[in-house]
Scaffold this active site. Structure first.
Site, PDB file in Angstrom:
ATOM      1  N   GLY A 171     -24.364  14.317 -81.320  1.00  0.00           N
ATOM      2  CA  GLY A 171     -24.852  13.757 -82.585  1.00  0.00           C
ATOM      3  C   GLY A 171     -25.111  14.825 -83.633  1.00  0.00           C
ATOM      4  O   GLY A 171     -24.789  14.649 -84.813  1.00  0.00           O
ATOM      5  N   CYS A 172     -25.677  15.939 -83.214  1.00  0.00           N
ATOM      6  CA  CYS A 172     -25.989  17.019 -84.156  1.00  0.00           C
ATOM      7  C   CYS A 172     -24.716  17.680 -84.673  1.00  0.00           C
ATOM      8  O   CYS A 172     -24.643  18.068 -85.837  1.00  0.00           O
ATOM      9  CB  CYS A 172     -26.907  18.045 -83.499  1.00  0.00           C
ATOM     10  SG  CYS A 172     -28.515  17.337 -83.059  1.00  0.00           S
ATOM     11  N   THR A 173     -23.702  17.775 -83.823  1.00  0.00           N
ATOM     12  CA  THR A 173     -22.432  18.346 -84.249  1.00  0.00           C
ATOM     13  C   THR A 173     -21.755  17.415 -85.251  1.00  0.00           C
ATOM     14  O   THR A 173     -21.250  17.870 -86.286  1.00  0.00           O
ATOM     15  CB  THR A 173     -21.522  18.596 -83.027  1.00  0.00           C
ATOM     16  OG1 THR A 173     -22.173  19.542 -82.168  1.00  0.00           O
ATOM     17  CG2 THR A 173     -20.172  19.136 -83.455  1.00  0.00           C
TER      18      THR A 173
END
Length: 156
Positions: A44-46
């Site tokens: 998700g952060c990527t």
């Protein structure tokens, strides 16, 4: 402590991915898109970071800078930036000072375990340093476009 819309945005000096001391006041005169994310290199952060990367020029065109914040160490931030060619600063908030100032350091639950961590959130700070918009518990899909549209609306 939770910040309020219309108040001066909390400002804590932190180390950036490049080793420089950085604070939000360094960007007075520009809109700041301050986004908090849990962890470098996670799916998700990527996705979120790459969405901001892909819209980086569009934000620059509306006088906005993007700044990512997580508790990860400087070396991990640098690897994350290098791997995904991220053109914006990532700040190291390993003591959670900025996250706590914005009220995004929260008790989280995952697979029955409780732990403290970052609640994915984005804040827009105006060129005078005032907090003008917040999104908490952000869902990654379409979020970056929503933030960009909000800044465009402020200028029309």
């Amino acid at each position: 402590m939770t910040v309020e819309i219309g108040s001066i945005a909390p400002d804590v000096e932190l180390v950036a991915d490049n080793g420089e001391q950085t604070k939000l006041a360094d960007y007075r005169g520009k809109y700041i898109v301050l986004y908090f994310y849990p962890k470098d290199m996670t799916p998700g952060c990527t996705t979120e970071a790459c969405d901001f990367r892909d819209q980086h020029q569009s934000f620059a065109d509306v006088n906005a800078v993007i700044i990512g914040v997580s508790p990860d160490p400087q070396e991990k931030h640098q690897k994350f930036k290098d791997k995904y060619d991220l053109p914006f600063k990532l700040l190291v908030d390993d003591e959670h000072k900025l996250a706590e100032a914005y009220g995004v350091w929260k008790l989280k639950k995952n697979f029955g375990k409780e732990y403290m961590g970052i609640e994915r959130s984005t804040f827009i700070i105006d060129p005078e340093g005032n907090l003008i918009k917040e999104w908490r518990k952000v869902k990654v899909k379409d979020h970056v476009q929503e933030a960009l549209e909000y800044i465009k609306e402020q200028q029309s």
